[in-house]
Design an enzyme around this catalytic site. Structure first.
Site, PDB file in Angstrom:
ATOM      1  N   SER A  14      24.944  16.296  28.709  1.00  0.00           N
ATOM      2  CA  SER A  14      25.639  17.304  29.528  1.00  0.00           C
ATOM      3  C   SER A  14      24.642  18.155  30.317  1.00  0.00           C
ATOM      4  O   SER A  14      24.951  18.616  31.414  1.00  0.00           O
ATOM      5  CB  SER A  14      26.565  18.181  28.681  1.00  0.00           C
ATOM      6  OG  SER A  14      25.833  19.010  27.824  1.00  0.00           O
ATOM      7  N   MET A  91      15.507  13.866  21.668  1.00  0.00           N
ATOM      8  CA  MET A  91      15.257  14.259  20.289  1.00  0.00           C
ATOM      9  C   MET A  91      14.073  13.526  19.668  1.00  0.00           C
ATOM     10  O   MET A  91      14.117  13.101  18.521  1.00  0.00           O
ATOM     11  CB  MET A  91      16.531  14.065  19.457  1.00  0.00           C
ATOM     12  CG  MET A  91      17.726  14.813  20.015  1.00  0.00           C
ATOM     13  SD  MET A  91      17.413  16.563  20.376  1.00  0.00           S
ATOM     14  CE  MET A  91      18.048  17.306  18.883  1.00  0.00           C
ATOM     15  N   HIS A 110      16.236  24.401  24.608  1.00  0.00           N
ATOM     16  CA  HIS A 110      16.460  24.497  23.161  1.00  0.00           C
ATOM     17  C   HIS A 110      17.639  25.437  22.909  1.00  0.00           C
ATOM     18  O   HIS A 110      17.708  26.514  23.503  1.00  0.00           O
ATOM     19  CB  HIS A 110      15.193  25.015  22.466  1.00  0.00           C
ATOM     20  CG  HIS A 110      15.343  25.047  20.987  1.00  0.00           C
ATOM     21  ND1 HIS A 110      15.275  23.910  20.212  1.00  0.00           N
ATOM     22  CD2 HIS A 110      15.582  26.077  20.135  1.00  0.00           C
ATOM     23  CE1 HIS A 110      15.483  24.236  18.952  1.00  0.00           C
ATOM     24  NE2 HIS A 110      15.662  25.536  18.872  1.00  0.00           N
ATOM     25  N   ASP A 146       8.612  23.042  20.237  1.00  0.00           N
ATOM     26  CA  ASP A 146       9.387  24.247  20.570  1.00  0.00           C
ATOM     27  C   ASP A 146       8.526  25.506  20.675  1.00  0.00           C
ATOM     28  O   ASP A 146       8.997  26.612  20.396  1.00  0.00           O
ATOM     29  CB  ASP A 146      10.523  24.466  19.539  1.00  0.00           C
ATOM     30  CG  ASP A 146      11.548  23.345  19.574  1.00  0.00           C
ATOM     31  OD1 ASP A 146      11.720  22.731  20.643  1.00  0.00           O
ATOM     32  OD2 ASP A 146      12.167  23.083  18.533  1.00  0.00           O
ATOM     33  N   HIS A 172      25.894  26.060  24.805  1.00  0.00           N
ATOM     34  CA  HIS A 172      25.778  24.867  25.647  1.00  0.00           C
ATOM     35  C   HIS A 172      26.131  25.185  27.101  1.00  0.00           C
ATOM     36  O   HIS A 172      25.468  24.747  28.039  1.00  0.00           O
ATOM     37  CB  HIS A 172      26.744  23.812  25.099  1.00  0.00           C
ATOM     38  CG  HIS A 172      26.150  22.445  25.030  1.00  0.00           C
ATOM     39  ND1 HIS A 172      26.563  21.506  24.145  1.00  0.00           N
ATOM     40  CD2 HIS A 172      25.194  21.839  25.757  1.00  0.00           C
ATOM     41  CE1 HIS A 172      25.881  20.394  24.327  1.00  0.00           C
ATOM     42  NE2 HIS A 172      25.044  20.571  25.294  1.00  0.00           N
ATOM     43  N   GLU A 175      23.341  26.840  28.723  1.00  0.00           N
ATOM     44  CA  GLU A 175      22.237  25.898  28.994  1.00  0.00           C
ATOM     45  C   GLU A 175      22.402  25.268  30.370  1.00  0.00           C
ATOM     46  O   GLU A 175      21.443  25.105  31.120  1.00  0.00           O
ATOM     47  CB  GLU A 175      22.211  24.776  27.943  1.00  0.00           C
ATOM     48  CG  GLU A 175      21.860  25.241  26.554  1.00  0.00           C
ATOM     49  CD  GLU A 175      21.727  24.075  25.575  1.00  0.00           C
ATOM     50  OE1 GLU A 175      21.677  22.909  26.005  1.00  0.00           O
ATOM     51  OE2 GLU A 175      21.686  24.338  24.370  1.00  0.00           O
TER      52      GLU A 175
HETATM   53  C1  GAR Z   1      21.368  20.672  23.850  1.00  0.00           C
HETATM   54  O1  GAR Z   1      22.088  21.686  23.185  1.00  0.00           O
HETATM   55  C2  GAR Z   1      19.891  20.949  23.780  1.00  0.00           C
HETATM   56  O2  GAR Z   1      19.593  22.319  23.805  1.00  0.00           O
HETATM   57  C3  GAR Z   1      19.539  20.324  22.458  1.00  0.00           C
HETATM   58  O3  GAR Z   1      20.259  19.129  22.443  1.00  0.00           O
HETATM   59  C4  GAR Z   1      21.493  19.345  23.115  1.00  0.00           C
HETATM   60  C5  GAR Z   1      21.718  18.195  24.056  1.00  0.00           C
HETATM   61  O4  GAR Z   1      22.976  18.297  24.642  1.00  0.00           O
HETATM   62  N1  GAR Z   1      18.133  20.126  22.320  1.00  0.00           N
HETATM   63  C6  GAR Z   1      17.471  20.356  21.194  1.00  0.00           C
HETATM   64  O5  GAR Z   1      17.997  20.697  20.155  1.00  0.00           O
HETATM   65  C7  GAR Z   1      15.971  20.151  21.283  1.00  0.00           C
HETATM   66  N2  GAR Z   1      15.318  20.668  20.142  1.00  0.00           N
HETATM   67  P1  GAR Z   1      23.357  17.398  25.886  1.00  0.00           P
HETATM   68  O6  GAR Z   1      22.984  15.974  25.508  1.00  0.00           O
HETATM   69  O7  GAR Z   1      24.841  17.553  26.002  1.00  0.00           O
HETATM   70  O8  GAR Z   1      22.600  17.884  27.070  1.00  0.00           O
END
Ligand code: GAR
Length: 224
Positions: A14, A91, A110, A146, A172, A175
């Site tokens: 996303s 990840m 993050h 991080d 989210h 973000e």
């Molecule tokens: C997001 O919330 C991002 O911040 C997190 O993974 C999610 C991915 O969402 N990242 C971490 O936790 C990194 N340590 P998305 O695939 O919907 O963009």
């Protein structure tokens, strides 16, 4: 000049989607050269296909070790002509050799207010801790997980009658706003580093805005 961007994501994508959308509406000056996932079947690859963007899956389980994988990753990114890497729910740890290939050009998002709650479950860990305020962080990536210099953070109150999932959803949504903004600042060459502090040059020489109001949660009552 446009960012020549590679987006790395392991799953849903996303945040990658928010970047595609920001480019399409003209807010983010980036040429998305590659969308790459380490997981076959990751939704982010479908999202990239829907926008006709170049995409690649490099399945990390098919490589003997991290060094070999990261070499292939760097080659694919360079081969696509990208010079900036946005980790968007990617990840996996990146090796120092990979980071050295794109110095100062790898960013991450993050889902917590770093340096609190690093790791793979930042949003859930913060909720379980019982924080009153949480949020998200966009930062430059350094050798330590991080830990790199922070570009922008956004915070939200943690409501006492919501579960961790609801808090995570609100984080989210933030973000999706702050990550494209951070990338646009990079595109405009407005970010500079002094030690581990990131400075943002004002747009067009305008004065920086007054600081936003403090977020105190739960809110103060009369007399305080
Ligand atoms: C997001 O919330 C991002 O911040 C997190 O993974 C999610 C991915 O969402 N990242 C971490 O936790 C990194 N340590 P998305 O695939 O919907 O963009």
């Amino acid at each position: 000049m446009s960012l020549r961007l590679a987006i790395l994501a392991s799953g849903n994508g996303s945040n990658a989607q928010a970047m595609f959308d920001a480019v399409e509406r003209g807010a983010l000056d980036a040429d998305i050269r590659l969308v790459l996932s380490n997981r076959p079947g990751a939704r982010v690859l479908e999202r990239a296909a829907a926008h006709s963007l170049p995409r690649l899956c490099l399945d990390h389980t098919l490589f003997p070790d991290r060094a070999a994988y990261d070499r292939a990753l760097a080659d694919a990114i360079r081969g696509a002509g990208a010079d900036t890497v946005a980790l968007a729910g990617y990840m996996r740890l990146l090796s120092p050799d990979f980071l050295a290939a794109f110095p100062g050009r790898v960013l991450n998002i993050h889902p917590a207010l770093l340096p609190a709650f690093p790791g793979a479950h930042g949003a859930a860990d913060a909720a379980a801790w019982g924080v009153k305020v949480s949020g998200c962080t966009v930062h430059f990536v350094s050798d330590e997980m991080d830990c790199g210099p922070i570009i922008i953070q956004a915070c939200v109150p943690a409501l006492q009658d919501e579960d961790a999932g609801a808090l995570q959803t609100r984080i989210h949504q933030l973000e999706h706003r702050i990550y494209p903004q951070a990338l646009q600042w990079l595109a405009e060459k407005r970010l500079s580093l002094k030690g581990r502090r990131v400075f943002l040059a004002p747009a067009g020489g305008a004065l920086a805005e007054a600081p936003a109001q403090a977020l105190i949660w739960p809110p103060l009552e009369a007399g305080f």
